[in-house]
Design a protein around this motif. Structure first.
Motif, PDB file in Angstrom:
ATOM      1  N   GLY A 276      -3.269  11.173   1.565  1.00  0.00           N
ATOM      2  CA  GLY A 276      -3.772  10.031   2.318  1.00  0.00           C
ATOM      3  C   GLY A 276      -4.438   8.974   1.474  1.00  0.00           C
ATOM      4  O   GLY A 276      -4.906   7.958   1.998  1.00  0.00           O
ATOM      5  N   THR A 277      -4.464   9.178   0.161  1.00  0.00           N
ATOM      6  CA  THR A 277      -5.136   8.244  -0.737  1.00  0.00           C
ATOM      7  C   THR A 277      -4.150   7.212  -1.272  1.00  0.00           C
ATOM      8  O   THR A 277      -3.020   7.539  -1.644  1.00  0.00           O
ATOM      9  N   ASP A 278      -4.592   5.958  -1.324  1.00  0.00           N
ATOM     10  CA  ASP A 278      -3.787   4.901  -1.936  1.00  0.00           C
ATOM     11  C   ASP A 278      -3.617   5.232  -3.415  1.00  0.00           C
ATOM     12  O   ASP A 278      -4.574   5.603  -4.096  1.00  0.00           O
ATOM     13  N   ILE A 279      -2.389   5.103  -3.905  1.00  0.00           N
ATOM     14  CA  ILE A 279      -2.127   5.504  -5.290  1.00  0.00           C
ATOM     15  C   ILE A 279      -2.926   4.673  -6.294  1.00  0.00           C
ATOM     16  O   ILE A 279      -3.136   5.115  -7.426  1.00  0.00           O
ATOM     17  N   LYS A 280      -3.401   3.503  -5.897  1.00  0.00           N
ATOM     18  CA  LYS A 280      -4.204   2.699  -6.813  1.00  0.00           C
ATOM     19  C   LYS A 280      -5.535   3.384  -7.140  1.00  0.00           C
ATOM     20  O   LYS A 280      -6.135   3.123  -8.181  1.00  0.00           O
ATOM     21  N   SER A 281      -5.994   4.265  -6.233  1.00  0.00           N
ATOM     22  CA  SER A 281      -7.271   4.949  -6.443  1.00  0.00           C
ATOM     23  C   SER A 281      -7.116   6.280  -7.158  1.00  0.00           C
ATOM     24  O   SER A 281      -8.118   6.894  -7.559  1.00  0.00           O
ATOM     25  N   ILE A 282      -5.885   6.741  -7.316  1.00  0.00           N
ATOM     26  CA  ILE A 282      -5.643   8.075  -7.853  1.00  0.00           C
ATOM     27  C   ILE A 282      -6.193   8.270  -9.269  1.00  0.00           C
ATOM     28  O   ILE A 282      -6.834   9.298  -9.552  1.00  0.00           O
TER      29      ILE A 282
ATOM     30  N   ASN B 104       4.251  -3.926   5.346  1.00  0.00           N
ATOM     31  CA  ASN B 104       3.792  -3.256   4.136  1.00  0.00           C
ATOM     32  C   ASN B 104       4.771  -3.366   2.978  1.00  0.00           C
ATOM     33  O   ASN B 104       4.406  -3.093   1.841  1.00  0.00           O
ATOM     34  N   ALA B 105       6.016  -3.754   3.252  1.00  0.00           N
ATOM     35  CA  ALA B 105       7.022  -3.790   2.193  1.00  0.00           C
ATOM     36  C   ALA B 105       8.115  -4.778   2.553  1.00  0.00           C
ATOM     37  O   ALA B 105       8.584  -4.799   3.693  1.00  0.00           O
ATOM     38  N   THR B 106       8.521  -5.576   1.593  1.00  0.00           N
ATOM     39  CA  THR B 106       9.621  -6.512   1.798  1.00  0.00           C
ATOM     40  C   THR B 106      10.545  -6.476   0.594  1.00  0.00           C
ATOM     41  O   THR B 106      10.119  -6.179  -0.525  1.00  0.00           O
ATOM     42  N   ALA B 107      11.791  -6.779   0.830  1.00  0.00           N
ATOM     43  CA  ALA B 107      12.780  -6.832  -0.244  1.00  0.00           C
ATOM     44  C   ALA B 107      13.984  -7.622   0.263  1.00  0.00           C
ATOM     45  O   ALA B 107      14.008  -8.086   1.403  1.00  0.00           O
TER      46      ALA B 107
ATOM     47  N   LEU C  49       3.134  10.040 -12.200  1.00  0.00           N
ATOM     48  CA  LEU C  49       4.194  10.006 -11.193  1.00  0.00           C
ATOM     49  C   LEU C  49       3.919   8.986 -10.088  1.00  0.00           C
ATOM     50  O   LEU C  49       4.836   8.613  -9.343  1.00  0.00           O
ATOM     51  N   THR C  50       2.672   8.560  -9.962  1.00  0.00           N
ATOM     52  CA  THR C  50       2.343   7.569  -8.927  1.00  0.00           C
ATOM     53  C   THR C  50       2.111   6.184  -9.511  1.00  0.00           C
ATOM     54  O   THR C  50       1.753   5.257  -8.786  1.00  0.00           O
ATOM     55  N   ARG C  51       2.316   6.042 -10.806  1.00  0.00           N
ATOM     56  CA  ARG C  51       2.127   4.731 -11.425  1.00  0.00           C
ATOM     57  C   ARG C  51       3.306   3.828 -11.063  1.00  0.00           C
ATOM     58  O   ARG C  51       4.461   4.218 -11.169  1.00  0.00           O
ATOM     59  N   ARG C  52       3.011   2.625 -10.607  1.00  0.00           N
ATOM     60  CA  ARG C  52       4.036   1.630 -10.319  1.00  0.00           C
ATOM     61  C   ARG C  52       3.874   0.510 -11.331  1.00  0.00           C
ATOM     62  O   ARG C  52       2.806  -0.085 -11.448  1.00  0.00           O
TER      63      ARG C  52
ATOM     64  N   ARG D 223       0.864  -1.194   0.000  1.00  0.00           N
ATOM     65  CA  ARG D 223       0.000   0.000   0.000  1.00  0.00           C
ATOM     66  C   ARG D 223       0.891   1.231   0.000  1.00  0.00           C
ATOM     67  O   ARG D 223       1.809   1.345   0.813  1.00  0.00           O
ATOM     68  N   THR D 224       0.628   2.139  -0.917  1.00  0.00           N
ATOM     69  CA  THR D 224       1.390   3.374  -0.996  1.00  0.00           C
ATOM     70  C   THR D 224       0.416   4.542  -1.076  1.00  0.00           C
ATOM     71  O   THR D 224      -0.517   4.521  -1.881  1.00  0.00           O
TER      72      THR D 224
END
Length: 337
Positions: free
Chosen positions: A186-192, A300-303, A220-223, A131-132
């Protein structure tokens, strides 16, 4: 001391000496350099037993012995404890990494530091965030009919794009900035994309600039979903050519294949450091190398991160560096999320 324990001590001494000198190790060297508490004849017998078990071998007649893949594996599996980073090393690590301003910066710093500490090839994977969210959108008037769109997200990324505009005043830019932040912060970038599509439909004198700004934020928020990896220290392989029976070209080719590197990480647990040696590595190009790999991140994040080098490696130090830096990166992500 039991015979098996003593022979393990002899194996440890052979591995340590060979890692330090690159020279095959003879019984005389072991007697002179290590206090093993037994006679030279006993050490020779122990070396013969280790050779019979396939843990060491003689590269050529009249030479000493060097570890086999099986010998390195037993050595690594029986490491009683990891060699801790020295206080100067730890301070240098914390100072060097603490100045990082975002995730790109900390990953770039980390891969260089890991290569320097281990004198091996270092690999660091960028974290993938489940989640970003957007932290802030800024619009900066650059003059000459140009505006800078800046998007800050909670995964530590700061992205920007320059737009051309005509006829917008400072108040107009401030008004549009407030509109974007009211929707985005505060919005998840998937909803942008969906949210900004609605915002972009507003028809007024700022419509053209608003559409451009909304599209910039979406871009700019596209992953793209692709894993990103950074590598440093490949020049260290040039100092280790003596450790490879063949050329180092297959190793370099393997390091250029991102799929191969990601495969290295596929079996690494999130709470431990693992070592794969020689043919334990799935890629043929890494069959004469060892890979020390670890993980970092949070819920929320692993690498992952790793060092790759010849089998003649200071495993304890490499494992300690991977673990310490992985721990620091985990703290960095927790602090910036």
């Amino acid at each position: 001391m039991a015979t098996a324990d003593r022979r393990l001590d002899v194996l440890r001494a052979i591995v340590s000496d060979y890692v330090a000198t690159r020279e095959p190790v003879g019984s005389k060297m072991l007697v002179e350099r290590y206090d093993l508490g037994v006679s030279p004849a006993t050490i020779r017998n122990d070396m013969a037993a280790l050779e019979e078990d396939g843990l060491i071998y003689q590269p050529h007649t009249s030479a000493g012995r060097i570890p086999t893949v099986k010998g390195y594996r037993l050595f690594v599996d029986r490491l009683a404890q990891l060699k801790p980073m020295s206080l100067p090393e730890r301070r240098a690590m914390e100072t060097f990494l603490s100045d990082a301003v975002d995730i790109d910066d900390v990953v770039e710093r980390t891969v260089r530091l890991l290569a320097q500490l281990t004198r091996q090839v270092a690999i660091v994977q960028y974290p993938r965030f489940e989640r970003t969210h957007i932290v802030r959108v800024e619009l900066v008037d650059l003059g000459e009919s140009r505006i800078l769109v800046v998007v800050i997200t909670d995964d530590g990324q700061v992205s920007q794009r320059v737009l051309a505009y005509h006829g917008a005043s400072a108040d107009d830019i401030s008004y549009l900035r407030d509109q974007l932040n009211s929707v985005c912060v505060g919005t998840d970038i998937k909803s942008i994309p969906d949210l900004l599509t609605t915002l972009a439909l507003i028809g007024d004198d700022l419509a053209q600039l608003r559409v451009g700004a909304c599209q910039a934020v979406v871009d700019l928020t596209r992953r793209d979903g692709e894993d990103r990896i950074l590598i440093a220290g490949t020049a260290n392989l040039a100092r280790s050519t003596i450790d490879f029976r063949r050329t180092i070209v297959p190793v370099l080719d393997a390091l250029e294949e991102q799929v191969a590197l990601l495969r290295l990480f596929s079996a690494v647990p999130t709470d431990d450091v693992t070592v794969s040696i020689g043919e334990e590595n799935l890629h043929d190009g890494l069959a004469e190398t060892s890979v020390v790999a670890g993980a970092y991140g949070d819920d929320n994040a692993t690498a992952h991160l790793a060092v790759v080098g010849p089998m003649r490696m200071d495993y304890a130090s490499a494992m300690s560096a991977v673990r310490a830096i992985g721990t620091y990166l985990s703290h960095f992500l927790q602090k910036h999320n």
